[in-house]
Design a protein around this motif. Structure first.
Motif, PDB file in Angstrom:
ATOM      1  N   ASN A 212      -3.668  -2.691  73.894  1.00  0.00           N
ATOM      2  CA  ASN A 212      -4.015  -3.690  72.879  1.00  0.00           C
ATOM      3  C   ASN A 212      -3.757  -5.086  73.442  1.00  0.00           C
ATOM      4  O   ASN A 212      -2.675  -5.339  73.976  1.00  0.00           O
ATOM      5  N   GLU A 213      -4.773  -5.953  73.359  1.00  0.00           N
ATOM      6  CA  GLU A 213      -4.613  -7.384  73.660  1.00  0.00           C
ATOM      7  C   GLU A 213      -4.110  -7.639  75.077  1.00  0.00           C
ATOM      8  O   GLU A 213      -3.148  -8.373  75.283  1.00  0.00           O
TER       9      GLU A 213
ATOM     10  N   TRP B 207      -8.472  -4.897  57.822  1.00  0.00           N
ATOM     11  CA  TRP B 207      -7.035  -4.959  58.090  1.00  0.00           C
ATOM     12  C   TRP B 207      -6.269  -5.150  56.774  1.00  0.00           C
ATOM     13  O   TRP B 207      -5.770  -6.226  56.467  1.00  0.00           O
TER      14      TRP B 207
ATOM     15  N   ASN C  50      -8.518  -2.363  72.825  1.00  0.00           N
ATOM     16  CA  ASN C  50      -8.674  -3.151  71.594  1.00  0.00           C
ATOM     17  C   ASN C  50      -8.267  -4.601  71.859  1.00  0.00           C
ATOM     18  O   ASN C  50      -7.307  -4.849  72.594  1.00  0.00           O
TER      19      ASN C  50
ATOM     20  N   LYS D 266       3.559   1.648  65.673  1.00  0.00           N
ATOM     21  CA  LYS D 266       3.853   0.745  66.791  1.00  0.00           C
ATOM     22  C   LYS D 266       5.184   1.140  67.436  1.00  0.00           C
ATOM     23  O   LYS D 266       6.036   1.781  66.810  1.00  0.00           O
TER      24      LYS D 266
ATOM     25  N   HIS E  51      -2.655   3.458  66.035  1.00  0.00           N
ATOM     26  CA  HIS E  51      -2.518   2.064  66.480  1.00  0.00           C
ATOM     27  C   HIS E  51      -1.037   1.749  66.611  1.00  0.00           C
ATOM     28  O   HIS E  51      -0.348   1.832  65.607  1.00  0.00           O
TER      29      HIS E  51
ATOM     30  N   GLN F 146       5.663  -6.289  69.217  1.00  0.00           N
ATOM     31  CA  GLN F 146       6.280  -5.193  68.464  1.00  0.00           C
ATOM     32  C   GLN F 146       6.693  -4.034  69.386  1.00  0.00           C
ATOM     33  O   GLN F 146       6.501  -2.863  69.068  1.00  0.00           O
TER      34      GLN F 146
ATOM     35  N   GLU G  28      -0.726   0.086  59.558  1.00  0.00           N
ATOM     36  CA  GLU G  28      -0.662  -1.335  59.908  1.00  0.00           C
ATOM     37  C   GLU G  28       0.493  -1.601  60.880  1.00  0.00           C
ATOM     38  O   GLU G  28       0.374  -2.454  61.759  1.00  0.00           O
ATOM     39  N   ASN G  29       1.592  -0.881  60.727  1.00  0.00           N
ATOM     40  CA  ASN G  29       2.749  -1.115  61.599  1.00  0.00           C
ATOM     41  C   ASN G  29       3.474   0.144  62.091  1.00  0.00           C
ATOM     42  O   ASN G  29       4.062   0.109  63.168  1.00  0.00           O
TER      43      ASN G  29
ATOM     44  N   GLU H  41     -10.058  -4.249  62.956  1.00  0.00           N
ATOM     45  CA  GLU H  41      -9.063  -4.974  62.147  1.00  0.00           C
ATOM     46  C   GLU H  41      -9.717  -6.113  61.380  1.00  0.00           C
ATOM     47  O   GLU H  41      -9.195  -7.224  61.321  1.00  0.00           O
TER      48      GLU H  41
ATOM     49  N   HIS I 143     -10.625 -10.452  63.546  1.00  0.00           N
ATOM     50  CA  HIS I 143      -9.860 -11.368  62.676  1.00  0.00           C
ATOM     51  C   HIS I 143     -10.627 -12.690  62.642  1.00  0.00           C
ATOM     52  O   HIS I 143     -10.471 -13.545  63.511  1.00  0.00           O
TER      53      HIS I 143
ATOM     54  N   TRP J 181       1.326  -2.330  73.974  1.00  0.00           N
ATOM     55  CA  TRP J 181       1.074  -3.687  73.476  1.00  0.00           C
ATOM     56  C   TRP J 181       2.256  -4.555  73.889  1.00  0.00           C
ATOM     57  O   TRP J 181       3.372  -4.045  74.038  1.00  0.00           O
TER      58      TRP J 181
HETATM   59  C1  XIL Z   1       0.046  -7.229  62.402  1.00  0.00           C
HETATM   60  C2  XIL Z   1       0.494  -6.656  61.067  1.00  0.00           C
HETATM   61  O1  XIL Z   1      -0.554  -6.781  60.151  1.00  0.00           O
HETATM   62  C3  XIL Z   1       1.723  -7.379  60.565  1.00  0.00           C
HETATM   63  O2  XIL Z   1       2.224  -6.736  59.405  1.00  0.00           O
HETATM   64  C4  XIL Z   1       2.793  -7.402  61.641  1.00  0.00           C
HETATM   65  O3  XIL Z   1       3.891  -8.185  61.199  1.00  0.00           O
HETATM   66  C5  XIL Z   1       2.246  -7.982  62.926  1.00  0.00           C
HETATM   67  O4  XIL Z   1       1.110  -7.243  63.331  1.00  0.00           O
HETATM   68  N1  XIL Z   1      -3.549  -7.491  66.034  1.00  0.00           N
HETATM   69  C6  XIL Z   1      -3.096  -6.204  65.962  1.00  0.00           C
HETATM   70  C7  XIL Z   1      -2.315  -5.757  64.791  1.00  0.00           C
HETATM   71  O5  XIL Z   1      -3.462  -5.387  66.835  1.00  0.00           O
HETATM   72  O6  XIL Z   1      -1.390  -4.768  65.114  1.00  0.00           O
HETATM   73  C8  XIL Z   1      -1.600  -6.912  64.123  1.00  0.00           C
HETATM   74  O7  XIL Z   1      -0.987  -6.435  62.931  1.00  0.00           O
HETATM   75  C9  XIL Z   1      -2.585  -8.026  63.837  1.00  0.00           C
HETATM   76  C10 XIL Z   1      -3.203  -8.543  65.113  1.00  0.00           C
END
Ligand code: XIL
Length: 551
Positions: free
Chosen positions: A157-158, A304, A199, A76, A109, A116, A72-73, A264, A235, A113
């Motif tokens: 990413n994004e 996620w 992504n 990064k 992942h 982070q 999840e983190n 996610e 999401h 980005w």
């Molecule tokens: C989120 C995590 O879930 C959190 O714990 C963190 O604080 C912020 O990032 N898109 C993404 C993910 O690509 O990396 C993100 O994850 C959620 C949105």
């Protein structure tokens, strides 16, 4: 009795029992990963390292239910390389080791980005930033390149904004578009066998942003940039509606030759939780799994997180939560069952059709369009009400005039001066059709002699502070060809236009004027074309445009 003979008899009895039981009942209780693997798909979860090392329930579910994991983190940039040249792989290694022990794959992942990522990267000059990016990719991807567990990466990413433009990130602002191709090439060089993904979020349905992504992926691949895969974050939120064209959207990317995946998935709701919200949430989860099942190039779906005890949602979306498939006490929710049954495929047998809809009432009847509204059906069979089919009664071969997910429909493309007898049938999630509603009769008005056109806008997708109207269907309602059209409509107060396609839009106050593009102005009688647009609105506002007229 000799123990080995006993064993042999027990084995035989077991085989006999297995033979007697229907194949599905043994399978039915199997974990998600068993069903996913039987389809050659993955079912994944994002994992947080702290509960992974501290909580047995968390660890057990993570190990038994999923065959793919994402950090999840801890993969990064701010965790892996917090200051220049200082690499910290302890969290990443913990995830990879856990996955290796449990025969799971890891999706890496994420490499590049805007979020982070430490300040030291953001302040670099263009050439230093490019070098730092390439080095980071080379170190991180390279570390796991010979490890069969890590099979894929989110390389960028994004990178888009919600209108389909380039996100104004430090990456883009310092390096221009080139950072994307450079990142993919660096990742390929670091691990020639890993699958490399782009992504993003809000790209699940067909809209301006997903179309921008589609165009970029297509152009990068034409240039030989190694983009292997497209990730749709997923999401979702039950209050913003389900992106009903998700399967169609996945398929158009698949047709470019890339693999697709949902990376996610979570489905949040406004708190407090309720059983009806849980039921709606379960249909969203089921629909996403079904879409992936239906697209051969869809490799799988990653959720996620998995328990509401550890989810980014409450921290990020104020007042929202309960987005995952287990509750805070590790109890399975209806969304777990939905994911399970969709992966297991066909194990739920709903044969009960919905009740018949009420008699449709017609309104707004023009020369070529009419609105029908009816009393909603209910469904008790378990799969839930999916929508309605509207038919024209024509003796032996009735024609379907349209489909709707609500108890109302705008019929377009009707013939002037014609009597229509129509009826409605409800559909459930298993495809059962209700009995016919009673018939309704209306007669369209006489058509204009010369030109004339109509416009009907449909909201396709909406989220916290915006929405996409797609399609706006423009139809020639006259009896002779038209060579151009102008559609006007009204934006609610505070709404601003954020992008459009297949027409040229100008705004004056809240009135929008849309003129045909060069290629879609010519319409034969009854012919139609479409355009679309995207709008930003104040958070919490749920209004959409009205008063579409065409001239
Ligand atoms: C989120 C995590 O879930 C959190 O714990 C963190 O604080 C912020 O990032 N898109 C993404 C993910 O690509 O990396 C993100 O994850 C959620 C949105």
């Amino acid at each position: 009795m000799h123990s080995s003979s006993l064993l042999r008899i027990l084995t035989l009895l077991g085989m006999f029992a297995a033979f007697l039981l229907p194949a599905t009942s043994a399978e039915a209780s199997a974990p998600l990963r068993t069903h996913a693997a039987a389809r050659s798909k993955f079912i994944g979860a994002a994992l947080a390292t702290s509960p992974l090392s501290n909580e047995t329930s968390y660890r057990n579910i993570a190990a038994t239910e999923f065959n793919q994991v994402t950090a999840e983190n801890v993969m990064k940039w701010d965790t892996v390389q917090p200051s220049q040249g200082q690499f910290n792989f302890s969290g990443a290694d913990a995830i990879v080791n856990f996955a290796t022990q449990n025969n799971q794959q890891v999706h890496g992942h994420t490499l590049v980005w805007h979020s982070q990522t430490p300040g030291w990267v953001q302040g670099l000059s263009a050439s230093a930033m490019r070098t730092a990016m390439q080095n980071h990719i080379s170190q991180l991807v390279g570390r796991y390149a010979s490890n069969a567990t890590v099979v894929s990466w989110d390389v960028v990413n994004e990178i888009f904004d919600d209108n389909g433009g380039w996100r104004s990130s430090f990456w883009y602002n310092t390096l221009g578009q080139s950072f994307v191709a450079d990142a993919f090439r660096a990742a390929r060089a670091a691990d020639p066998n890993a699958r490399l993904c782009i992504n993003d979020y809000n790209v699940e349905g067909i809209n301006a942003k997903s179309t921008a992504m589609y165009n970029l992926v297509s152009s990068l691949r034409q240039q030989g940039v190694p983009v292997d895969c497209v990730g749709f974050q997923g999401h979702l939120a039950i209050q913003y509606g389900f992106p009903s064209d998700i399967q169609q959207n996945m398929q158009r990317f698949a047709d470019l030759g890339v693999q697709v995946r949902v990376t996610e998935l979570d489905v949040r709701m406004q708190m407090p939780r309720s059983s009806s919200k849980d039921t709606t949430q379960a249909t969203y989860y089921r629909n996403v799994i079904n879409a992936c099942n239906a697209v051969t190039a869809c490799a799988g779906v990653t959720i996620w997180g998995f328990t509401d005890k550890y989810s980014w949602v409450p921290d990020t979306f104020s007042g929202e939560g309960a987005a995952l498939i287990y509750d805070e006490n590790y109890q399975q929710k209806p969304s777990y069952t939905a994911v399970h049954d969709a992966l297991a495929g066909g194990t739920t047998t709903d044969t009960t059709p919905p009740t018949a809809p009420g008699t449709p009432a017609s309104s707004n009847v023009t020369s070529n369009s009419a609105t029908l509204t009816w009393t909603a059906s209910t469904d008790s069979g378990g799969s839930g009400l999916a929508g309605y089919n509207v038919y024209r009664e024509q003796g032996t071969t009735d024609t379907q005039l349209g489909q709707s997910t609500t108890n109302s429909i705008n019929l377009t493309g009707l013939t002037p001066s014609t009597q229509y007898q129509v009826y409605v049938r409800a559909r459930d999630g298993a495809g059962n059709l209700s009995a016919n509603s009673a018939l309704a009769t209306f007669t369209t008005q006489s058509g204009p002699v010369g030109g004339g056109c109509t416009a009907v806008g449909t909201v396709q997708n909406q989220w916290g502070n915006g929405y996409v109207v797609q399609p706006v269907t423009v139809t020639n309602s006259g009896s002779s060809a038209i060579t151009g059209w102008t559609v006007t409509f009204t934006l609610p107060a505070g709404h601003t236009l954020a992008g459009s396609w297949n027409a040229t839009l100008t705004v004056s106050g809240q009135t929008v004027t849309a003129r045909n593009a060069g290629y879609n102005g010519n319409l034969a009688p009854s012919g139609s074309t479409t355009f679309g647009f995207q709008v930003t609105r104040p958070s919490g506002n749920t209004q959409t445009p009205s008063g579409y007229t065409c001239a």
